[in-house]
Design a protein around this motif. Sequence first.
Motif, PDB file in Angstrom:
ATOM      1  N   GLY A 184       0.908  21.306   6.438  1.00  0.00           N
ATOM      2  CA  GLY A 184       2.057  20.872   7.215  1.00  0.00           C
ATOM      3  C   GLY A 184       3.377  20.870   6.489  1.00  0.00           C
ATOM      4  O   GLY A 184       4.370  20.357   7.010  1.00  0.00           O
ATOM      5  N   VAL A 185       3.425  21.437   5.282  1.00  0.00           N
ATOM      6  CA  VAL A 185       4.694  21.498   4.550  1.00  0.00           C
ATOM      7  C   VAL A 185       5.637  22.474   5.250  1.00  0.00           C
ATOM      8  O   VAL A 185       5.250  23.604   5.588  1.00  0.00           O
ATOM      9  N   VAL A 186       6.871  22.050   5.465  1.00  0.00           N
ATOM     10  CA  VAL A 186       7.882  22.898   6.096  1.00  0.00           C
ATOM     11  C   VAL A 186       8.889  23.322   5.032  1.00  0.00           C
ATOM     12  O   VAL A 186       9.497  22.479   4.366  1.00  0.00           O
ATOM     13  N   PHE A 187       9.060  24.635   4.883  1.00  0.00           N
ATOM     14  CA  PHE A 187      10.020  25.173   3.926  1.00  0.00           C
ATOM     15  C   PHE A 187      11.307  25.533   4.651  1.00  0.00           C
ATOM     16  O   PHE A 187      11.276  26.046   5.781  1.00  0.00           O
ATOM     17  N   VAL A 188      12.428  25.270   3.978  1.00  0.00           N
ATOM     18  CA  VAL A 188      13.737  25.490   4.588  1.00  0.00           C
ATOM     19  C   VAL A 188      14.602  26.318   3.641  1.00  0.00           C
ATOM     20  O   VAL A 188      14.847  25.915   2.499  1.00  0.00           O
ATOM     21  N   GLY A 189      15.066  27.461   4.121  1.00  0.00           N
ATOM     22  CA  GLY A 189      16.032  28.250   3.371  1.00  0.00           C
ATOM     23  C   GLY A 189      17.441  27.839   3.753  1.00  0.00           C
ATOM     24  O   GLY A 189      17.671  27.215   4.793  1.00  0.00           O
ATOM     25  N   THR A 190      18.400  28.187   2.899  1.00  0.00           N
ATOM     26  CA  THR A 190      19.795  27.855   3.177  1.00  0.00           C
ATOM     27  C   THR A 190      20.667  29.091   2.984  1.00  0.00           C
ATOM     28  O   THR A 190      20.180  30.174   2.700  1.00  0.00           O
ATOM     29  N   ALA A 202      11.460  21.834   0.548  1.00  0.00           N
ATOM     30  CA  ALA A 202      10.153  21.619   1.147  1.00  0.00           C
ATOM     31  C   ALA A 202      10.143  20.219   1.744  1.00  0.00           C
ATOM     32  O   ALA A 202      10.558  19.252   1.082  1.00  0.00           O
ATOM     33  N   LEU A 203       9.698  20.092   2.992  1.00  0.00           N
ATOM     34  CA  LEU A 203       9.673  18.814   3.700  1.00  0.00           C
ATOM     35  C   LEU A 203       8.235  18.451   4.044  1.00  0.00           C
ATOM     36  O   LEU A 203       7.446  19.316   4.429  1.00  0.00           O
ATOM     37  N   GLN A 204       7.897  17.151   3.931  1.00  0.00           N
ATOM     38  CA  GLN A 204       6.555  16.681   4.244  1.00  0.00           C
ATOM     39  C   GLN A 204       6.613  15.430   5.108  1.00  0.00           C
ATOM     40  O   GLN A 204       7.357  14.484   4.804  1.00  0.00           O
ATOM     41  N   ASP A 205       5.825  15.450   6.167  1.00  0.00           N
ATOM     42  CA  ASP A 205       5.600  14.264   6.997  1.00  0.00           C
ATOM     43  C   ASP A 205       4.168  13.801   6.722  1.00  0.00           C
ATOM     44  O   ASP A 205       3.249  14.054   7.490  1.00  0.00           O
ATOM     45  N   SER A 206       3.979  13.127   5.604  1.00  0.00           N
ATOM     46  CA  SER A 206       2.638  12.792   5.120  1.00  0.00           C
ATOM     47  C   SER A 206       1.916  11.779   6.001  1.00  0.00           C
ATOM     48  O   SER A 206       0.682  11.796   6.105  1.00  0.00           O
TER      49      SER A 206
END
Length: 373
Positions: free
Chosen positions: A60-66, A74-78
């Motif tokens: 469920g890790v979401v990666f975000v480019g800029t 990297a964003l986590q909703d643990s």
Amino acid sequence: MYFFKTTLLSLLLLNTCLAFAESGDHQAVLKQLHLPEGFKISIYADNVPNARSLALGDNGVVFVGTGAKGSVYALQDSNNDGIAEQHHVIASNLRMPNGVAFKDSALYVAEINRIIRFDGITKQLTKPPKPVVIYDQFPSDKHHGWKYLRFGPDNKLYTAIGAPCNICNPEKDIYASLVRLNPDGSDFEIIAKGIRNTVGFDWQPETGTLFFNDNGRDLLGEDTPPDELNQWSVKGDHFGYPYCHGGNIPDPELAADKKCSQFTAPVWKFKAHIAPLGLRFYQGTQFPVEYKNQLFVAQHGSWNRTEPQGYRVDLIRFNKGKPVSEQDFISGWLTKEGNVLGRPVDMLTLPDGSLLISDDKLGVIYKVEYQGK
């Protein structure tokens, strides 16, 4: 006169926001947004400066480019409460790392002039490994140099090289093209030409066909030419740039003896200057069945139009593999007074069927869920 007037107004609009938006009150922004009945929008993650392209990793890790920010997050909703409570900086000081893609435990990032790879990344979020360069032969032009990045059904990496200008006929064949290559950087090939600047594409689930947005040229007028949704079919397709725009508008500077009938026309025409970026065919099961396999499009919004337009998430409905209608899905980032509250960029469907949307103006990721009537 048109150029100076619209450019000045655009600069004012891009730097104008309601007081609550500038103060960071994202909940107040949410109250301005309009969605179909039964849908809810919330903030999945804030403090993600210049958030643009999205990719889903393991667990469920979401990666975000800029873009100009130069970072990858990297964003986590643990705890699965719908809010990403953990933020990690995977890399910084990169050259506009807009595109992100994930496959086989590795994160791929597209900079202006290269693609790099972070191996085993989801197990090393707090101490990311040094990247491996898999391809570094792209042009270094900043103008339309930012890249979208996705893995196709053939397990190849797809990206695009924009035109290094508003309107020109570049000498090098690599410009204004759609390309693909193997994950290790081998077998690089140009598969389509005549594409001014695409920063979003996806494959139709039912047919496996590639659809992509293209941002039309500037300075032909406020309502010309239309931005485009195109369908790629075979290697060698040419979509008209710089000779023809919107399928039937010869360029007044560069068309010469070219005819629009020589090129592949768009399958759908958007309004001019709405800047369609990320797009996704919805394949989740949370939304009502009428959204299944339909196309969401993030309209980033116009920058040089006297009356701005776009700044919304659009829904393009398909029937028998072809687009047939267009309607608002989320609107309200552009107020009636012409204030810009946010600019949607890309979308990502989570495993539970909810939809994430990035906003590079506010630096947030929204989450859209269906809760029923």
